[in-house]
Write a protein that holds these residues in place. Structure first.
Motif, short mmCIF file in Angstrom:
data_model
loop_
_atom_site.label_atom_id
_atom_site.label_comp_id
_atom_site.label_asym_id
_atom_site.label_seq_id
_atom_site.Cartn_x
_atom_site.Cartn_y
_atom_site.Cartn_z
N UNK A 218 46.04 28.39 52.73
CA UNK A 218 46.95 27.29 53.08
C UNK A 218 46.84 26.34 52.44
N UNK A 219 46.65 26.36 50.91
CA UNK A 219 46.85 25.53 49.95
C UNK A 219 45.54 24.82 49.64
N UNK A 220 44.35 25.00 50.28
CA UNK A 220 43.25 24.37 50.12
C UNK A 220 42.26 25.36 49.96
N UNK A 221 41.10 24.72 49.18
CA UNK A 221 39.95 25.49 48.66
C UNK A 221 38.95 25.74 49.75
N UNK A 222 38.71 26.80 49.97
CA UNK A 222 37.71 27.14 51.18
C UNK A 222 36.22 27.51 50.65
N UNK A 223 36.26 28.03 49.36
CA UNK A 223 35.13 28.35 48.79
C UNK A 223 35.26 28.66 47.55
N UNK A 224 34.14 28.35 46.55
CA UNK A 224 33.89 28.87 45.12
C UNK A 224 32.57 29.35 45.30
N UNK A 225 32.42 30.74 44.87
CA UNK A 225 31.44 31.52 45.04
C UNK A 225 30.90 32.19 43.71
N UNK A 226 29.74 32.59 43.38
CA UNK A 226 29.34 33.57 42.05
C UNK A 226 29.70 34.91 42.63
N UNK A 227 30.67 35.82 41.85
CA UNK A 227 30.90 37.06 42.13
C UNK A 227 29.78 38.05 42.50
N UNK A 228 28.72 37.66 42.00
CA UNK A 228 27.36 38.47 42.23
C UNK A 228 26.93 38.33 43.41
N UNK A 229 27.15 37.01 44.25
CA UNK A 229 26.69 36.83 45.56
C UNK A 229 27.63 37.21 46.70
N UNK A 230 28.64 37.77 46.52
CA UNK A 230 29.60 38.36 47.74
C UNK A 230 29.98 39.71 47.40
N UNK A 231 30.47 40.18 48.77
CA UNK A 231 31.17 41.40 48.60
C UNK A 231 32.62 41.45 49.15
N UNK A 232 33.51 42.45 49.06
CA UNK A 232 34.84 42.52 49.40
C UNK A 232 34.98 42.00 50.86
N UNK A 233 34.17 42.36 51.84
CA UNK A 233 34.12 41.85 53.17
C UNK A 233 33.97 40.34 53.26
N UNK A 234 33.08 39.91 52.50
CA UNK A 234 32.84 38.49 52.59
C UNK A 234 34.08 37.70 51.87
N UNK A 235 34.69 38.34 50.88
CA UNK A 235 35.76 37.29 50.35
C UNK A 235 36.92 37.65 51.13
N UNK A 236 37.07 38.97 51.76
CA UNK A 236 38.24 39.02 52.97
C UNK A 236 38.13 38.05 54.02
N UNK A 237 37.07 37.84 54.60
CA UNK A 237 36.72 36.94 55.79
C UNK A 237 36.98 35.44 55.25
N UNK A 238 36.78 35.10 54.10
CA UNK A 238 37.11 33.75 53.56
C UNK A 238 38.59 33.43 53.27
N UNK A 239 39.36 34.58 52.66
CA UNK A 239 40.72 34.65 52.77
C UNK A 239 41.60 34.55 53.97
N UNK A 240 41.07 35.35 54.88
CA UNK A 240 42.10 35.38 56.30
C UNK A 240 41.16 35.00 57.57
#
Length: 510
Positions: A218-240
């Protein structure tokens, strides 16, 4: 001791459109030699932010710094001079010009000193040799496949030798092989010191190629992470937040339509392509009521030409097209729609919507007299507005209101608008070409659900996609096309993606 500043820094950038805050105090940075992915749901503000960076929009607040020095905003000329290149989701090529003419035009626009034709040829040859991107410089852009057009866009940016390269959904319409080549090119560019910003929706691909990932919501940064530190599920949770990112777009509808009435029959259909060529050759297939039939094939195998011919956009040169037993081959687009045919085109911006018109007017396009929106050819504004508001709510279209120009919507919401318009007529046959192009997994699931519901209601659905996972999860059956011909037909419940891939390449499934 002070460290060097980032190659690029976006500091507190905000941008509002009427009724929508697209970017809210965004902070983002990019290092030289880094691939930094930018992800988020459709409408999260990704493309707006990159448009600001490239000077296509002027921010309401904030600043952009390159090598620690402020860059004038709202001016593509300045962006180009600072070494920024942008491969947009909807390619900025002139279809009727040749590849060379597009490259010459690109080199002369915005640059302080234009690059001559001889130098362009030398640079293109060097780029092609390094990355394996072969192109016919004399071919018109409109004669090229989607993948080849993207090569032109990429080469056009690389000819200018950018220090910062932005790519907006570059893999949306590429085959797996083409996408793999693109990721290899991006990694090579990063290794040579170029900073790459990648807007993507395929989270597994993002994690495979990116060094860091910034998530917008919704127009805001919610996180910036190293790709090596997250998985698909974690990114999905951050997105929605509330939708599992690992959720498959869906299983094929449970109902068995095998005994249902045949709604659409394509019999020995051939369609011409470029002068002297045949893009579709003697294709025959049938789609039953309540069935989703997928068409698989490598890019340029004729599937897009075929579906456009079935919709009436292209003429059918020979063969028959039967809808409920009636041959509609010689009927126009409007007449086919009146008989219950709906069409979702491959290019929503060019063929699906009229950008300057309002969302409400686009949702009313093609309305029938019985809809009450334009009796006797006179527009009923209140009825059109009510109609639009109902569809906005029903299909979850994110917009400030029905009166906003449809071009101001995100790509995903534009796609929802097309689906809303076509499905709201309760069509009997639905032709959907790349229906989820450039959509995040939440929007993809919503559109898949809409298509399934249409099939459960009794519609015959024909889907073209180069995403095998999408076709295997959505369709009951697949037909495979190669070289403009149907080379195989299988039930999705009895075949794997690997076997379909073999068929697409010309082999036989095990």
């Amino acid at each position: 001791m002070t460290s060097d500043p980032p190659l690029l820094e976006i500091d507190g950038v905000s941008k509002a459109f009427p009724g929508v805050l697209a970017n809210d105090a965004i902070a983002f940075d990019l290092n030289a030699g880094e691939i930094h992915a930018l992800i988020g749901e459709n409408g999260a503000g990704k493309t707006t932010l990159m448009g600001i960076l490239f000077g296509l929009h002027r921010p309401d607040a904030g600043r952009i710094l390159v090598d620690g020095a402020p860059m004038a905003s709202g001016d593509p000329h300045q962006a180009i001079l600072h070494g920024i290149g942008f491969v947009q989701q909807h390619y900025s090529l002139i279809p009727t010009l040749s590849v060379m003419e597009n490259l010459v035009l690109g080199s002369r626009y915005g640059a302080l000193a234009s690059v001559g034709r001889r130098e362009i040829v030398a640079r293109v040859e060097a780029i092609a040799a390094r990355y394996g991107l072969s192109l016919d410089m004399d071919a018109t852009v409109e004669s090229l496949s989607v993948g080849e057009q993207q090569h032109v866009e990429l080469i056009k940016s690389l000819v200018a030798r950018p220090r910062i390269l932005i790519l907006d959904e570059p893999g949306a319409l590429l085959s797996a092989e083409e996408a793999a080549r693109l990721w290899s090119i991006l990694r090579d560019l990063a290794d040579s010191g170029v900073g790459v910003i990648l807007i993507g929706h395929e989270l597994e691909e993002v994690l495979a190629v990116a060094d860091r990932v910034t998530v917008l919501r919704q127009g805001r940064v919610v996180a910036t992470v190293a790709a090596a530190d997250v998985d698909v599920a974690a990114l999905g949770a951050l997105m929605v937040g509330d939708i599992a990112a690992t959720e498959h777009p869906g299983d094929a509808p449970a109902a068995d339509p095998a005994a249902a009435e045949t709604a659409l029959v394509v019999r020995d259909v051939s369609v011409r392509g470029e002068p002297g060529t045949v893009a579709v050759r003697d294709v025959s297939l049938a789609v039953r009521r309540g069935e989703v039939l997928g068409i698989a094939g490598l890019a340029g195998s004729g599937q897009v030409t075929l579906i456009e011919a079935l919709a009436g956009v292209r003429p059918i040169d020979s063969g028959h097209l039967l809808m409920h037993g009636e041959d509609i081959r010689d009927l126009g687009i409007r007449e086919r729609q009146a008989r219950g045919l709906a069409f979702v085109p491959a290019d929503r911006g060019r063929d699906g919507l009229i950008g300057p018109l309002s969302l409400a007017d686009n949702l009313a396009l093609g309305a029938r007299a019985s809809d009450g929106l334009a009796p006797g050819g006179l527009l009923r504004r209140r009825a059109i507005d009510r109609h639009a508001r109902a569809l906005i709510e029903r299909f979850g279209i994110r917009a400030a209101g029905p009166g906003v120009p449809v071009a101001t919507l995100s790509g995903g919401n534009q796609q929802k608008a097309i689906l809303a318009r076509e499905l709201s007529r309760d069509p009997e046959v639905i032709l959907a070409c790349y229906p989820t192009r450039g959509l995040d997994f939440a929007a993809t699931k919503a559109i898949h659900d809409d298509l399934r519901r249409a099939a459960e209601r009794g519609a015959a659905v024909l889907v073209v996609s180069i995403d095998l996972g999408e076709l295997l999860g959505l369709a009951h059956r697949l037909v495979v096309m190669q070289g403009g011909r149907v080379t195989g037909e299988v039930e999705t419940a009895r075949i794997s993606a690997a076997e379909v891939g073999v068929m697409m390449g010309g082999g036989a499934a095990a």
